[in-house]
Write an enzyme that holds these catalytic residues in place. Structure first.
Site, short mmCIF file in Angstrom:
data_model
loop_
_atom_site.label_atom_id
_atom_site.label_comp_id
_atom_site.label_asym_id
_atom_site.label_seq_id
_atom_site.Cartn_x
_atom_site.Cartn_y
_atom_site.Cartn_z
N HIS A 215 5.18 -6.69 2.92
CA HIS A 215 4.75 -5.30 2.70
C HIS A 215 5.03 -4.88 1.26
CE1 HIS A 215 4.11 -1.01 3.75
NE2 HIS A 215 5.00 -0.83 2.79
N GLU A 216 6.26 -5.10 0.80
CA GLU A 216 6.63 -4.62 -0.53
C GLU A 216 5.87 -5.35 -1.62
OE1 GLU A 216 8.14 -1.97 -0.91
OE2 GLU A 216 8.88 -1.72 1.14
N HIS A 219 2.31 -4.28 -2.39
CA HIS A 219 2.03 -3.12 -3.24
C HIS A 219 1.60 -3.52 -4.64
CE1 HIS A 219 2.92 0.21 -0.63
NE2 HIS A 219 4.08 -0.28 -0.29
#
Length: 420
Positions: A215-216, A219
């Protein structure tokens, strides 16, 4: 509708179904959502407008979820929202530069005069409104820098996840003290930074850790409008203008000073109000793109760690307060990561039956025009509705233990922070 007299006092006055107090101070109804909006996010400070903006944000959030749930989800490099935000950023930069140039001219045009004072004030204003790109030197204030040479297992896992989601490697790894994680870029060179809170890392299961990294790191490649060098200007400059001109207090010894302070305060509040209104409009335009980017980051979390792990990771968000409580309790007792993990596992097991209620609650309490993230409930439901994905990266218990050993050097410092 009024409940019949035979209905118990705990029944909903609208639909007569049982109410609950899960997550809120006062009872609310999970059947019809009665009294679920007990707290409305402050946007402009006027309650009637804030309530209307809350309803607008709720409609926009739900409409976006419906549009994306069954459709394609891919990064967007240029959208109307991004173009508008870029245009606003350019205008704001030009205004700040113009203020600085005017201030410089006034300062030197007739030195040691009223113009000099005005020029100095304008230069100060331009300095306060200047774009902030972040500094590498400030990063240690946000967490402890991880020596990459001393954390080969962690670096190896990050490399595998980055490859799985098609993201570049972060150039700096930070270890924070919060139940949180984030990525950012700082400086003119846009140095990529990944920060993972040790309490969060310790409370996750191995595949949830992989999903978190997915997820991170996602970005860096999900087209998030907030991440651009120029678009950050629009996100922050107007809020600084509002803060700069939101003057408080009326003073002055004489009548003239008193009247002047009233006029100055009134003009400041007008400027601050205009800045806040423009900021709300920009946020209104840009935050749908930001929330779309969060859904895409969740999709990358599922790609890296598997859909099941991505869902349970997202569900932990609605349990954050409870997990934070048990982690701090263990830290106050002097216990470290192993105890945090065990306590969090028990808390999550105890809260599992309440997850449907907590999800429903989050659909309302996490809605705001300023919210860059969709409600956790919608994120989990989005993952459930989209095709399930198998994990591209597998983290074994043994590998997870090696990483914990590498991070253990930071454990005592984090315990001290949690005890404070």
């Amino acid at each position: 509708m009024t409940a019949p007299s035979t209905v118990p006092a705990v029944a909903c006055p609208r639909c007569a179904q049982p109410t609950v107090t899960t997550g809120l101070k006062k009872p609310w109804c999970p059947s019809c959502d009665w009294n679920i909006d007990q707290a409305v996010p402050v946007v402009l400070g006027w309650r009637f407008l804030d309530r209307r903006l809350y309803r607008v944000a709720s409609r926009l959030t739900e409409a976006q979820f419906t549009a994306l749930a069954d459709g394609p989800l891919s990064p967007r490099r240029m959208t109307a929202a991004r173009l508008t935000t870029l245009a606003a950023s350019v205008v704001l930069l030009a205004v700040v530069l113009g203020i600085g140039i005017l201030g410089l001219w006034l300062f030197f045009f007739d030195f040691i005069s009223l113009g000099t004072i005005l020029g100095a004030a304008l230069l100060g204003m331009a300095f306060m409104l200047r774009p902030r790109l972040g500094r590498l030197s400030k990063l240690p204030e946000q967490g402890r820098l991880v020596d990459l040479d001393k954390a080969p297992h962690l670096v190896g896992l990050v490399e595998r996840v980055a490859a799985a989601v098609g993201a570049p490697m972060p150039q700096v790894l930070l270890l924070g003290c919060e139940l949180n994680a984030y990525t950012t870029t700082v400086g003119l060179r846009r140095t990529r930074v990944l920060c993972v809170g040790l309490p969060l890392w310790a409370t996750l299961e191995p595949q949830e850790r992989v999903a978190l990294l997915g997820h991170e790191l996602g970005h860096f490649v999900n087209g998030d409008v907030r991440r651009g060098l120029l678009t950050q200007v629009a996100e922050t400059t107007l809020s600084r203008v509002a803060a700069l001109f939101a003057l408080d207090g009326i003073g002055g010894r004489g009548l003239l000073e008193y009247v002047s302070s009233i006029i100055t305060r009134a003009l400041g509040r007008v400027v601050a109000g205009i800045a806040r209104t423009l900021q709300v409009l920009l946020v209104w335009i840009s935050q749908r793109d930001s929330q779309r980017a969060e859904y895409l980051a969740d999709e990358m979390a599922a790609r890296a760690g598997g859909t099941a792990a991505a869902i349970t990771l997202t569900d932990q968000i609605v349990m954050t307060d409870s997990i934070d409580t048990v982690v701090r309790r263990e830290a106050r007792a002097g216990h470290g990561m192993s105890a945090w993990h065990d306590a969090a596992r028990v808390a999550r097991s105890n809260l599992a039956p309440k997850v449907p209620l907590l999800r429903r609650l989050s659909r309302h309490t996490e809605v705001s025009l300023y919210a860059s993230h969709p409600p956790a409930a919608l994120r989990a439901e989005m993952l459930e509705r989209r095709p399930a994905q198998a994990a591209a990266v597998t983290l074994t218990e043994a590998e997870a233990a090696h990483i914990d050993d590498e991070l253990a050097v930071h454990e005592k410092r984090v315990i001290r922070e949690l005890q404070g």
